[in-house]
Design a protein around this motif. Structure first.
Motif, PDB file in Angstrom:
ATOM      1  N   ARG A   1     -91.124   4.436 -75.621  1.00  0.00           N
ATOM      2  CA  ARG A   1     -90.413   5.246 -74.627  1.00  0.00           C
ATOM      3  C   ARG A   1     -90.021   4.410 -73.413  1.00  0.00           C
ATOM      4  N   GLU A   2     -90.963   3.617 -72.935  1.00  0.00           N
ATOM      5  CA  GLU A   2     -90.712   2.766 -71.776  1.00  0.00           C
ATOM      6  C   GLU A   2     -91.426   1.438 -72.000  1.00  0.00           C
TER       7      GLU A   2
ATOM      8  N   ALA B   1     -85.971   1.676 -70.947  1.00  0.00           N
ATOM      9  CA  ALA B   1     -86.171   3.071 -70.571  1.00  0.00           C
ATOM     10  C   ALA B   1     -85.360   3.928 -71.529  1.00  0.00           C
ATOM     11  N   ARG B   2     -85.645   5.216 -71.560  1.00  0.00           N
ATOM     12  CA  ARG B   2     -84.917   6.134 -72.442  1.00  0.00           C
ATOM     13  C   ARG B   2     -84.198   7.171 -71.585  1.00  0.00           C
ATOM     14  N   ASP B   3     -82.886   7.145 -71.628  1.00  0.00           N
ATOM     15  CA  ASP B   3     -82.080   8.097 -70.877  1.00  0.00           C
ATOM     16  C   ASP B   3     -81.889   9.357 -71.716  1.00  0.00           C
ATOM     17  N   PRO B   4     -81.969  10.550 -71.108  1.00  0.00           N
ATOM     18  CA  PRO B   4     -81.850  11.777 -71.908  1.00  0.00           C
ATOM     19  C   PRO B   4     -80.474  11.978 -72.526  1.00  0.00           C
TER      20      PRO B   4
ATOM     21  N   ILE C   1     -96.302  -0.801 -72.060  1.00  0.00           N
ATOM     22  CA  ILE C   1     -95.490  -0.049 -73.007  1.00  0.00           C
ATOM     23  C   ILE C   1     -96.040   1.365 -73.116  1.00  0.00           C
ATOM     24  N   ALA C   2     -95.146   2.348 -72.951  1.00  0.00           N
ATOM     25  CA  ALA C   2     -95.473   3.748 -73.195  1.00  0.00           C
ATOM     26  C   ALA C   2     -94.798   4.168 -74.490  1.00  0.00           C
ATOM     27  N   VAL C   3     -95.510   4.924 -75.326  1.00  0.00           N
ATOM     28  CA  VAL C   3     -94.992   5.280 -76.650  1.00  0.00           C
ATOM     29  C   VAL C   3     -95.035   6.786 -76.842  1.00  0.00           C
TER      30      VAL C   3
END
Length: 895
Positions: A681-682, A600-603, A702-704
């Protein structure tokens, strides 16, 4: 900007208060009284356009009328005036300001926020700002109380850094009652300039500070914070309480991983990775502060308990077990010694119950035996008030034993109110950590125990790292390029599995088909039962809409399942686009555990790796842990061990343990993927099935993002800089691989050092060296690539973590990224072949590339070879007042 001009904040030679006031109870009046009463020996100048004297001191009506330029200014004016005040101060040469004023978020004259206008005026003069909207700053060594706190803390060696002024004053009030002092207290407020990273950089080397307490609401610059916190926590204990444990900040996510990796979980992982101890509540922070203020450090997890009340001892044991400590075992020899000084009715075990009528002499004798025999790693002394014993005299007996053994941790819990209060005050005066209940004492013990464990885990040596080849990264990027070209932000299942395969993560073979008939034909090629899944860009969780069927035995059954699935999905999600199906073999692993792993991508902190219990219930059960890339095998294992499912993975009854090496390898590879494919991204692997034979990804998503920036911020910890890897050739034609050092290089580095001649080691380390212990080797190999760089020379085909290492060179930069100290060591049998010159040239090239201005070092004057090498590279001797046996050399760099 880091700690530039921080001497003006903490050791100013002169102070001015802009906005001083005669109005009783006003901020300007309270700060003026605090400044004048704090003990500061330099001039304190007051500015107010409408007053001539305040608190008996003369007042200037304008900044340009001050008798001299202040090094430190305290600004307590209305918000609109702050940018102009800072501009005037900067032009006069003021080097730092504490801005108390609030309300600087609103627009100023230029349309920018007032806070930005303030910074625009400060930066040209390199003026540092604390605040705005803060309580202020207190530095007891300098006698500075530049705050509107209701009290000046006693001098001590704990530093407190808080975003909240109210929390800071609450802690000061609590500490005053317990006679706990502070070196510095800083209220950061809105952190327009100075932030947690800057303060940690300063406090890590501050000789007045032995421990640091943080109250954190949010981190602004994650990369700077992580670098500073990792440095500080290696030097002294750093404890943090972070507000906002709730689901606040949770965001909509396209995957289980994105939904489960909540912001608080990420903060938890960041603090742990930095070696910082997080506590849950202010009470815990207070307890830890009481321990830290005494200088006590815990060497292990075994606690001995000495009490005159059995019930209190049992309460302490219950808390110890629940918080992860261990009750110390009393040896037969110690038991025999205790028998000689205690009544026959004593407990003859741990807790050591010395009976309710225990005299001071009994306390003294029993405690002396427990401490002398090292019956535990610490002793908790409990006293229950009775009418037949003097509890103050008992406390003084404990103090006497503790002073006789100053390095052994002794904690105290005097129960009660009226009678116990004076005793606890006496214990505090004697620097014995004292608590109001057995629970508080045990919790404080386990806090420091957790801190010690965190530090030990940071020093673990990992297994050899994984290598993802450039071709595999390029192939994975082509898959993402294809999706973006089709204007898709989500990869298909087979595309996602292809990326996993390229990164070495085992996946089940997956076929895409467009029709039920094609699904039936694909099933006939499987050689066994199959699995059918719907493919739709509009459906995230397929099982929620009947889009997954397992264990389909034949082609005919597959055809029927596909047709039924189309109808079911159409009914559950009318209008959803159906592109087709995936068909894959049914994987049967009766003892397999369904897990989830992903990215995951943390802000704030960038990419994070999530692991936990998987399956359809993953989000409901919520058993997960988060780690910050880059991960190695040790860090990956620690992430797994923080979950509840980890206990099941160890095996139970007739279920064998999973292949932990393969499981940790999967997390390490996901970590590499998160760094090398920043457009991801996820990522979900759910389920990831693990058993004794290994792991396999049954489903993946996978989300990009269209660009790396669109996927979120970069990693908070700088990953391994593989771009610095290259081959070097010595003048005799010998080829080496030059690369940055890695944590798994610990053993080869130690072997290289021990292979050097004793005289070479003495010249390098400026003292004889007979061993290269784990702690030293770990410190030299587990480096922060953002502030430190070490390059090693290995064989051309040596894998990560493999030796031998023939030479190493390193630089350690200051927080300003201006100057760095160098050190170099070449294996004794490689001397005279040009390796040292080549290594030094490489590190100087790196220093220039990162923008350093100066490289310096210390060389023993008898080290003729190193002195010649430094001259050949352009280093010059630095002028020093005294001639010693150490030469100081430096080199100015040009970009």
């Amino acid at each position: 900007m880091s700690i530039r001009n921080f001497d003006a904040l903490f050791r100013p030679r002169s102070i001015a208060l802009i906005g001083a006031s005669n109005k009783p109870g006003s901020v300007g009046n309270v700060i003026a009284r605090n400044l004048l009463a704090g003990g500061f020996v330099g001039p304190v100048m007051l500015v107010n356009p409408h007053e001539t004297t305040i608190e008996g001191q003369p007042v200037a009506n304008r900044i340009d009328r001050l008798p001299q330029c202040p090094e430190l200014a305290i600004v307590a004016t209305p918000a609109a005036a702050v940018p102009g005040v800072v501009a005037e101060l900067g032009e006069r040469g003021c080097r730092a300001a504490v801005v108390i004023s609030a309300g600087l978020s609103r627009p100023g004259r230029t349309g920018k926020p007032l806070s930005q206008e303030m910074l625009d005026h400060a930066w040209p003069h390199l003026m540092r700002i604390v605040g705005p909207n803060c309580l202020g700053l207190i530095s007891t060594p300098a006698g500075v109380n530049a705050s509107f706190s209701h009290l000046m803390p006693a001098p001590g060696d704990i530093a407190l850094v808080s975003q909240s002024g109210a929390i800071a004053t609450a802690i000061l009030d609590w500490a005053a009652e317990r006679r706990i002092g502070f070196s510095h207290v800083v209220s950061l407020g809105d952190m327009s300039d100075a932030d947690f990273g800057d303060l940690l950089d300063f406090l890590s080397t501050d000789r007045h500070t032995r421990a640091v307490l943080l109250y954190v609401e949010n981190i602004t610059f994650a990369k700077k914070f992580m670098s500073a916190a990792r440095v500080a926590s290696r030097a002294k204990p750093v404890l943090v309480i972070k507000s906002g444990r709730s689901a606040e900040g949770a965001r909509a996510a396209q995957s289980h991983t994105g939904a489960m990796a909540g912001s608080d979980l990420v903060y938890d992982a960041a603090f742990r990775r930095a070696g910082v101890l997080r506590v849950a509540a202010l009470e815990d922070l207070f307890e830890a502060a009481a321990m830290l203020s005494t200088g006590i450090r815990i060497g292990g997890d075994r606690l001995a308990i000495l009490t005159n009340g059995g019930g209190a001892g049992v309460l302490a044991v219950d808390w110890l077990e629940s918080l992860g400590g261990r009750l110390a075992e009393i040896s037969e020899a110690t038991r025999a010694r205790l028998d000689a000084v205690l009544p026959p009715t004593w407990s003859r075990g741990n807790p050591v119950d010395i009976i309710g009528d225990a005299t001071p002499e009994r306390y003294r004798a029993a405690l002396d035996i427990l401490v002398s025999d090292r019956a535990g790693d610490a002793v908790l002394v409990i006293n229950c008030p009775t009418a037949v014993a003097d509890n103050m005299a008992a406390a003084k007996a404990v103090v006497g034993v503790a002073k006789a053994h100053p390095r052994f941790p002794v904690l105290a819990n005097w129960l009660g109110g009226i009678t116990a209060g004076p005793v606890r005050a006496e214990l505090a005066r004697e620097r014995i950590p004292s608590f109001e209940s057995p629970e508080d004492a045990v919790r404080a013990f386990t806090h420091l125990l957790d801190y010690r464990r965190n530090q030990a885990m940071l020093m673990e040596t990992p297994a050899a790292g994984v290598i993802i080849r450039a071709q595999e990264v390029a192939d994975a990027n082509r898959v993402i390029d294809g999706a973006i070209a089709d204007d898709r932000t989500t990869l298909s299942e087979w595309e996602a599995k292809e990326i996993l395969r390229l990164f070495g993560i085992p996946t089940v073979p997956t076929h895409f088909v467009e029709t039920p008939e094609a699904a039936a034909r694909a099933c006939s090629t499987l050689g066994g039962a199959g699995v059918l899944k719907i493919v739709s860009p509009d459906i995230t969780h397929k099982s929620d809409v009947g889009g997954v069927r397992l264990d389909i035995p034949s082609a005919a059954a597959m055809l029927d399942a596909a047709e039924t699935m189309i109808a079911a999905v159409g009914q559950a999600r009318p209008g959803a686009r159906i592109d087709g199906f995936t068909v894959q073999p049914m994987v049967r692993r009766s003892d397999g555990h369904e897990l989830i792993a992903g990215i995951a991508r943390d802000p704030t902190f960038g990419p994070v790796i999530l692991f936990g219990r998987g399956g359809k219930e993953a989000e409901i059960i919520g058993d997960r842990a988060v780690g910050l890339p880059p991960l190695n095998s040790a860090l990956a294992r620690q992430t797994i061990e923080r979950t509840a499912v980890a206990k099941l993975l160890q095996g139970f009854r007739d279920v064998p343990p999973v292949d932990m090496e393969r499981l940790t390898d999967t997390l390490v590879r996901l970590s590499e993927l998160s760094v090398l494919l920043p457009r991801v991204r996820e990522l979900d692997i759910n389920p990831l099935v693990a058993d004794e034979n290994g792991v396999i990804a049954l489903d993946a998503r996978i989300a990009v993002g269209a660009s790396a920036g669109g996927a979120g911020p970069a990693p908070a910890i700088r990953p391994y800089p593989r771009e610095l890897e290259r081959d070097i050739t010595l003048r005799d034609g010998t080829v080496f691989r030059l690369r940055p050092i890695r944590p798994e290089d610990e053993a080869p580095l130690a072997a290289m050092v021990m292979a050097c001649e004793p005289e070479d080691l003495r010249l390098r380390f400026m003292a004889p060296m007979k061993a290269f212990p784990h702690e030293t080797a770990a410190r030299f190999t587990q480096i922060d690539y953002d502030r430190e760089m070490a390059l090693i020379a290995v064989g051309p085909s040596a894998a990560y973590g493999e030796g031998p290492i023939y030479g190493v060179v390193r630089i350690v930069a200051d927080p300003e990224n201006e100057a760095a100290e160098f050190a170099v060591l070449v294996r004794s049998d490689m001397k005279g072949r040009g390796l040292g010159y080549t290594l030094m040239s490489a590190i100087l090239d790196h220093a220039r590339a990162r923008g350093l201005s100066r490289i310096y070092g210390e060389i023993l004057r008898e080290n003729v070879g190193m002195l010649k090498l430094s001259r050949d590279l352009g280093f010059s001797p630095e002028a020093t007042a005294d001639i010693t046996d150490v030469a100081h050399v430096s080199l100015r760099l040009k970009a």
